[in-house]
Design a protein around this motif. Structure first.
Motif, PDB file in Angstrom:
ATOM      1  N   ILE A 107      22.493  42.175 -12.767  1.00  0.00           N
ATOM      2  CA  ILE A 107      23.547  42.798 -12.445  1.00  0.00           C
ATOM      3  C   ILE A 107      24.707  42.288 -13.412  1.00  0.00           C
ATOM      4  O   ILE A 107      24.706  41.271 -14.015  1.00  0.00           O
ATOM      5  CB  ILE A 107      24.158  42.875 -11.048  1.00  0.00           C
ATOM      6  CG1 ILE A 107      24.735  41.496 -10.595  1.00  0.00           C
ATOM      7  CG2 ILE A 107      22.980  43.428 -10.077  1.00  0.00           C
ATOM      8  CD1 ILE A 107      25.277  41.391  -9.225  1.00  0.00           C
ATOM      9  N   GLN A 108      25.798  43.288 -13.498  1.00  0.00           N
ATOM     10  CA  GLN A 108      26.985  43.033 -14.292  1.00  0.00           C
ATOM     11  C   GLN A 108      27.883  41.750 -13.879  1.00  0.00           C
ATOM     12  O   GLN A 108      27.445  41.226 -12.694  1.00  0.00           O
ATOM     13  CB  GLN A 108      28.007  44.204 -14.403  1.00  0.00           C
ATOM     14  CG  GLN A 108      28.481  44.430 -12.765  1.00  0.00           C
ATOM     15  CD  GLN A 108      27.681  45.544 -12.231  1.00  0.00           C
ATOM     16  OE1 GLN A 108      26.650  45.207 -11.980  1.00  0.00           O
ATOM     17  NE2 GLN A 108      28.473  46.595 -11.751  1.00  0.00           N
ATOM     18  N   PRO A 109      28.250  40.934 -14.849  1.00  0.00           N
ATOM     19  CA  PRO A 109      28.722  41.328 -16.196  1.00  0.00           C
ATOM     20  C   PRO A 109      27.452  41.289 -17.170  1.00  0.00           C
ATOM     21  O   PRO A 109      26.662  40.381 -16.746  1.00  0.00           O
ATOM     22  CB  PRO A 109      29.610  40.478 -16.610  1.00  0.00           C
ATOM     23  CG  PRO A 109      29.591  39.221 -15.954  1.00  0.00           C
ATOM     24  CD  PRO A 109      29.129  39.809 -14.294  1.00  0.00           C
ATOM     25  N   TYR A 110      27.540  41.941 -18.351  1.00  0.00           N
ATOM     26  CA  TYR A 110      26.614  41.788 -19.394  1.00  0.00           C
ATOM     27  C   TYR A 110      27.132  40.823 -20.542  1.00  0.00           C
ATOM     28  O   TYR A 110      28.233  41.046 -20.806  1.00  0.00           O
ATOM     29  CB  TYR A 110      25.841  43.019 -19.798  1.00  0.00           C
ATOM     30  CG  TYR A 110      25.097  44.084 -18.630  1.00  0.00           C
ATOM     31  CD1 TYR A 110      23.879  43.716 -18.717  1.00  0.00           C
ATOM     32  CD2 TYR A 110      25.867  44.454 -17.854  1.00  0.00           C
ATOM     33  CE1 TYR A 110      23.055  44.380 -17.664  1.00  0.00           C
ATOM     34  CE2 TYR A 110      25.096  45.150 -16.598  1.00  0.00           C
ATOM     35  CZ  TYR A 110      23.723  45.288 -16.518  1.00  0.00           C
ATOM     36  OH  TYR A 110      23.153  45.661 -15.514  1.00  0.00           O
ATOM     37  N   ASP A 111      26.194  40.185 -21.265  1.00  0.00           N
ATOM     38  CA  ASP A 111      26.768  39.650 -22.328  1.00  0.00           C
ATOM     39  C   ASP A 111      26.635  40.239 -23.715  1.00  0.00           C
ATOM     40  O   ASP A 111      26.406  41.570 -23.509  1.00  0.00           O
ATOM     41  CB  ASP A 111      25.847  38.110 -22.669  1.00  0.00           C
ATOM     42  CG  ASP A 111      24.359  38.673 -22.929  1.00  0.00           C
ATOM     43  OD1 ASP A 111      23.873  39.551 -23.450  1.00  0.00           O
ATOM     44  OD2 ASP A 111      23.509  37.614 -22.687  1.00  0.00           O
ATOM     45  N   GLU A 112      26.777  39.700 -24.703  1.00  0.00           N
ATOM     46  CA  GLU A 112      26.969  40.474 -26.086  1.00  0.00           C
ATOM     47  C   GLU A 112      25.613  41.028 -26.388  1.00  0.00           C
ATOM     48  O   GLU A 112      25.523  42.056 -27.525  1.00  0.00           O
ATOM     49  CB  GLU A 112      27.424  39.619 -27.319  1.00  0.00           C
ATOM     50  CG  GLU A 112      26.610  38.413 -27.454  1.00  0.00           C
ATOM     51  CD  GLU A 112      26.901  37.032 -26.518  1.00  0.00           C
ATOM     52  OE1 GLU A 112      26.354  36.154 -26.872  1.00  0.00           O
ATOM     53  OE2 GLU A 112      27.511  37.343 -25.710  1.00  0.00           O
ATOM     54  N   ASN A 113      24.557  40.604 -25.841  1.00  0.00           N
ATOM     55  CA  ASN A 113      23.381  41.248 -25.961  1.00  0.00           C
ATOM     56  C   ASN A 113      22.710  42.371 -25.039  1.00  0.00           C
ATOM     57  O   ASN A 113      21.518  42.420 -24.909  1.00  0.00           O
ATOM     58  CB  ASN A 113      22.106  40.220 -26.199  1.00  0.00           C
ATOM     59  CG  ASN A 113      22.420  39.312 -27.421  1.00  0.00           C
ATOM     60  OD1 ASN A 113      22.834  39.622 -28.639  1.00  0.00           O
ATOM     61  ND2 ASN A 113      22.407  37.735 -27.118  1.00  0.00           N
ATOM     62  N   ASP A 114      23.713  42.343 -24.240  1.00  0.00           N
ATOM     63  CA  ASP A 114      23.574  43.439 -23.113  1.00  0.00           C
ATOM     64  C   ASP A 114      22.441  42.940 -22.251  1.00  0.00           C
ATOM     65  O   ASP A 114      21.728  43.588 -21.351  1.00  0.00           O
ATOM     66  CB  ASP A 114      23.125  44.688 -23.625  1.00  0.00           C
ATOM     67  CG  ASP A 114      24.250  45.547 -24.189  1.00  0.00           C
ATOM     68  OD1 ASP A 114      25.387  45.257 -23.805  1.00  0.00           O
ATOM     69  OD2 ASP A 114      23.631  46.403 -25.079  1.00  0.00           O
ATOM     70  N   GLN A 115      22.648  41.607 -22.047  1.00  0.00           N
ATOM     71  CA  GLN A 115      21.695  41.015 -20.799  1.00  0.00           C
ATOM     72  C   GLN A 115      22.550  40.683 -19.725  1.00  0.00           C
ATOM     73  O   GLN A 115      23.776  40.206 -19.619  1.00  0.00           O
ATOM     74  CB  GLN A 115      21.017  39.640 -21.303  1.00  0.00           C
ATOM     75  CG  GLN A 115      19.926  39.765 -22.531  1.00  0.00           C
ATOM     76  CD  GLN A 115      18.867  40.916 -22.128  1.00  0.00           C
ATOM     77  OE1 GLN A 115      18.273  40.578 -20.977  1.00  0.00           O
ATOM     78  NE2 GLN A 115      18.958  41.898 -22.757  1.00  0.00           N
ATOM     79  N   PRO A 116      21.985  40.957 -18.531  1.00  0.00           N
ATOM     80  CA  PRO A 116      23.095  40.589 -17.228  1.00  0.00           C
ATOM     81  C   PRO A 116      23.090  39.155 -17.072  1.00  0.00           C
ATOM     82  O   PRO A 116      22.269  38.298 -17.386  1.00  0.00           O
ATOM     83  CB  PRO A 116      22.321  41.033 -16.120  1.00  0.00           C
ATOM     84  CG  PRO A 116      20.710  41.217 -16.570  1.00  0.00           C
ATOM     85  CD  PRO A 116      20.896  41.353 -18.033  1.00  0.00           C
ATOM     86  N   ILE A 117      24.266  38.694 -16.752  1.00  0.00           N
ATOM     87  CA  ILE A 117      24.682  37.313 -16.366  1.00  0.00           C
ATOM     88  C   ILE A 117      24.157  36.680 -15.082  1.00  0.00           C
ATOM     89  O   ILE A 117      23.894  35.645 -15.038  1.00  0.00           O
ATOM     90  CB  ILE A 117      26.223  37.194 -16.593  1.00  0.00           C
ATOM     91  CG1 ILE A 117      26.512  37.130 -18.078  1.00  0.00           C
ATOM     92  CG2 ILE A 117      26.441  35.475 -16.026  1.00  0.00           C
ATOM     93  CD1 ILE A 117      27.999  37.143 -18.492  1.00  0.00           C
ATOM     94  N   ARG A 118      24.257  37.975 -14.292  1.00  0.00           N
ATOM     95  CA  ARG A 118      23.784  37.340 -12.764  1.00  0.00           C
ATOM     96  C   ARG A 118      22.404  38.251 -12.217  1.00  0.00           C
ATOM     97  O   ARG A 118      22.204  39.226 -12.963  1.00  0.00           O
ATOM     98  CB  ARG A 118      24.755  37.746 -11.812  1.00  0.00           C
ATOM     99  CG  ARG A 118      26.190  37.041 -12.032  1.00  0.00           C
ATOM    100  CD  ARG A 118      27.242  37.467 -10.975  1.00  0.00           C
ATOM    101  NE  ARG A 118      27.524  38.828 -10.877  1.00  0.00           N
ATOM    102  CZ  ARG A 118      28.379  39.642 -10.032  1.00  0.00           C
ATOM    103  NH1 ARG A 118      28.950  38.839  -9.154  1.00  0.00           N
ATOM    104  NH2 ARG A 118      28.811  40.717 -10.374  1.00  0.00           N
ATOM    105  N   THR A 119      21.588  37.376 -11.531  1.00  0.00           N
ATOM    106  CA  THR A 119      20.373  37.915 -10.824  1.00  0.00           C
ATOM    107  C   THR A 119      20.232  37.812  -9.617  1.00  0.00           C
ATOM    108  O   THR A 119      20.766  36.781  -9.134  1.00  0.00           O
ATOM    109  CB  THR A 119      19.309  37.072 -11.793  1.00  0.00           C
ATOM    110  OG1 THR A 119      19.067  37.529 -13.016  1.00  0.00           O
ATOM    111  CG2 THR A 119      17.785  37.799 -11.004  1.00  0.00           C
ATOM    112  N   ILE A 120      19.932  38.972  -8.948  1.00  0.00           N
ATOM    113  CA  ILE A 120      20.053  39.007  -7.328  1.00  0.00           C
ATOM    114  C   ILE A 120      18.697  39.385  -6.751  1.00  0.00           C
ATOM    115  O   ILE A 120      17.803  39.874  -7.557  1.00  0.00           O
ATOM    116  CB  ILE A 120      21.195  39.951  -6.939  1.00  0.00           C
ATOM    117  CG1 ILE A 120      21.109  41.303  -7.317  1.00  0.00           C
ATOM    118  CG2 ILE A 120      22.656  39.415  -6.994  1.00  0.00           C
ATOM    119  CD1 ILE A 120      21.883  42.543  -6.590  1.00  0.00           C
TER     120      ILE A 120
END
Length: 685
Positions: A107-120
């Motif tokens: 889930i958001q936020p996403y890094d500069e490579n459009d990868q999610p920073i959080r996983t739930i």
């Protein structure tokens, strides 16, 4: 071009568009009632095929004629919802369904490579889920977020992508309040409506893909959408439409096309039940705490308020469609409120309360969390005065009002079965654990531009709850039959197992019987049922209620039960009454250390009781439901505060962003709970 110049230009364009729409808005004509529709059949006794098959699928190998509880979520938003989209929710319905099945999700936020920073990930898979994206603006969101769509560069779409807060206001405040479409919608809104139909088709395809039609019956997905009604006075009149099977209309009609509940019912009558053989639906009102009482008024609505008197015909139609009621979600619980005199002595009514009666109001100084009034002021709209919630905001008021309707009209339009859900706006159904709660977005905090400093959501919100349906198997037809007969209960997010039956001849030792459930059905009715009268000379009704604590998981262990209560409401001699009775368990030495959230003290793995109403009047309308309370535990917010080492008596331990840990309105300890659907008693004649 400088970003500030772009922002100013877009803001000017947006203000102009909104002003035009506001000036052009006219009162929506009210529709007439169509012919009265018969309420769903009464619940049948468990036995051979107590529900009809309306779909092709393999028979479920795991079939229980005595029914079992199925846990789910009937209120879920994904990237197709306009407000979730502005918060950079990128997960689509298929992602939400996979998450409900127990898969991890970024889930958001996403890094500069459009990868999610959080996983739930949820602690346990759900049995069923319905994605309920806002039907309003499905087409606009598709156009504004798809580069290959004509209209992608329209000013409203630029605002949506580059000024998300303004876009939230555009669609949420102006579009819904004034029932106007904004953006590249074409003549008679044909472009936006066509793209909305395309999106509805895509949502349905994901829903069908997720449905387990094998004999394993591991997961059920329901087609659904949110009918998002919001008056200019800020009152919430939202409802979720849940369809029985894959036979559904080609268009999910929104508040803009069906501007009253009556219009919504007409649409479902004409384009579902009558127009599509095999089509059926239930319509679930959102939690009522932000409706300023509107949920329990007439289904006819004007631009600013409910108008007219509820008739028997209207009450019958409402009872046909509104078989379930959302008692709790991430925006608070709606049972009762101990800040009001009528419930001042009922501590359990203080659970997950909001501080105001509607969205979009002014902050009067006495209401700490008034929402979105600033947005109205930005575009010259007059924000309504915001006040704390009144009695009419809460379910118990509505249930009692239904008894009065039954007495005066011969029909009860507020005869609700009870469920909870999440109303997640990050496509995370069933994410109800108090530990590691990331926030559900929507009206709460978003994380589009990075993780919030401190608490990940505003203090007033919570993780939401579960909808629990008693059914023979995990299939659409079986679960939908449970929705229609109201054999359902709500939880605040944990998973206790609750049974509730009402009858006339239950024995005192029924709790000790291995056949308690079977005897509960054969000797009476389950939660959601109608207890038939036995005449003036009959003895008082008897109720059997049992509860088993949530077994939990290794990472998220269950909490013992503290007590079971029965709540009675009745209408006698032109007056409404209510009473709360402890029937099992009671006060104990259970406690929680708020500095580390460790629990201690006694509690119960199981509780069961047979209770007879000592004050029964066979001539008085009545309802009975049960409330199961767990031992105290730390709220999601306090868990984060404790993990951060916050000690409110030492200001040096309170880092930036964690100030809400120590404000007076922070309730650090909660009691998780479950609420059964009521059992109703109606005198003969």
């Amino acid at each position: 071009m400088d970003k500030r110049i772009i922002t100013a230009v877009l803001a000017t364009l947006l203000s102009t568009l909104l002003a035009v729409c506001a000036a052009a808005s006219e009162p929506t004509p009210k529709s007439a009632f169509s012919a009265d529709k018969t309420a769903p059949p009464a619940a049948k006794r468990p036995g051979s095929m107590p529900f009809s098959r309306t779909e092709e699928r393999e028979p479920c190998a795991d079939y229980d004629p005595l029914r079992r509880p199925h846990f789910g979520d009937l209120h879920v938003h994904t990237a197709w919802s306009f407000d979730a989209s502005t918060q950079d929710t990128r997960n689509r319905p298929i992602d939400a369904y996979r998450f409900a099945m127990g898969k991890p999700m970024g889930i958001q936020p996403y890094d500069e490579n459009d990868q999610p920073i959080r996983t739930i990930r949820i602690d346990r898979p759900l049995d069923f889920t319905a994605v309920t994206d806002h039907a309003a603006f499905l087409g606009e969101v598709r156009i504004c977020t798809s580069p290959d769509e004509d209209g992608y560069w329209h000013p409203v779409c630029l605002v949506h992508r580059y000024l998300p807060q303004w876009s939230f206001l555009t669609f949420g405040a102006a579009g819904l309040s004034y029932k106007q479409r904004l953006g590249p919608c074409g003549e008679n809104n044909e472009t936006c409506l066509g793209k909305a139909a395309d999106t509805w088709r895509d949502i349905r395809a994901d829903t069908e893909q997720a449905y387990d039609r094998s004999s394993d019956c591991t997961f059920t997905s329901f087609h659904g959408y949110e009918w998002t009604a919001g008056l200019q006075t800020g009152q919430n009149l939202h409802h979720n439409v849940i369809f029985r099977n894959n036979t559904v209309p080609d268009h999910a009609k929104s508040w803009i096309e069906t501007p009253s509940q009556v219009d919504l019912w007409d649409y479902l009558d004409q384009e579902c039940v009558e127009g599509l053989p095999g089509c059926d639906a239930v319509v679930i009102p959102h939690n009522s705490n932000l409706s300023a009482g509107l949920m329990f008024e007439t289904a006819y609505t004007g631009d600013d308020t409910a108008t007219g008197t509820i008739t028997a015909e209207e009450a019958q139609r409402r009872a046909r469609w509104n078989t379930l009621f959302e008692l709790m979600q991430h925006k608070g619980s709606s049972e009762c409120d101990n800040r009001l005199p009528i419930w001042a002595d009922e501590d359990a009514c203080g659970f997950e309360k909001m501080g105001y009666d509607r969205f979009g109001g002014k902050n009067t100084g006495d209401v700490p969390f008034a929402k979105l009034g600033w947005a109205a002021n930005l575009i010259g709209m007059e924000a309504p005065e915001t006040v704390p919630p009144g009695e009419a905001n809460f379910l118990r008021h509505g249930l009692k009002k239904g008894l009065q309707q039954q007495q005066e009209l011969g029909a009860n339009g507020f005869k609700f079965g009870l469920i909870s859900s999440t109303d997640t706006h990050i496509a995370a159904p069933g994410l109800t654990m108090e530990t590691n709660h990331p926030g559900h977005g929507g009206a709460g905090m978003g994380a589009r531009d990075g993780l919030p400093v401190g608490l990940p959501d505003e203090l007033e919100y919570n993780p939401g709850g579960h909808a629990v349906l008693y059914a023979e198997e995990n299939s659409r037809d079986a679960l939908f039959a449970a929705m229609q007969r109201r054999e359902a209960y709500a939880t605040s997010g944990t998973r206790p197992v609750v049974r509730f039956f009402g009858g006339w001849d239950y024995s005192d030792d029924l709790c000790e019987s291995a056949n308690m459930v079977s005897m509960g059905y054969t000797g009476g009715v389950p939660m959601g049922g109608d207890l038939l009268p036995r005449g003036e000379s009959a003895s008082a009704p008897r109720f059997v209620v049992s509860a088993t604590m949530d077994s939990g998981t290794e990472e998220y262990p269950g909490n013992p039960l503290q007590r079971v209560q029965i709540i009675k409401g009745w209408y006698e001699q032109d007056e409404l009454h209510e009473r709360v009775i402890d029937v099992a368990g009671g006060a104990n030495d259970a406690r929680v250390d708020i500095n580390n959230c460790e629990t201690s003290g006694s509690g119960h793995t199981e509780l069961c009781s047979v209770w007879e109403d000592p004050d029964f009047n066979p001539q008085a309308q009545a309802f009975y439901y049960t409330r199961v309370l767990e031992n105290p535990s730390c709220r999601w917010s306090q868990r984060i505060c404790a993990n951060a080492g916050v000690r409110c008596d030492n200001p040096a331990t309170i880092p930036p962003g964690m100030e809400n840990c120590c404000v007076p309105e922070h309730r650090k300890v909660i009691q998780e709970r479950a609420w059964s659907s009521p059992i109703w008693y109606t005198p003969a004649g």
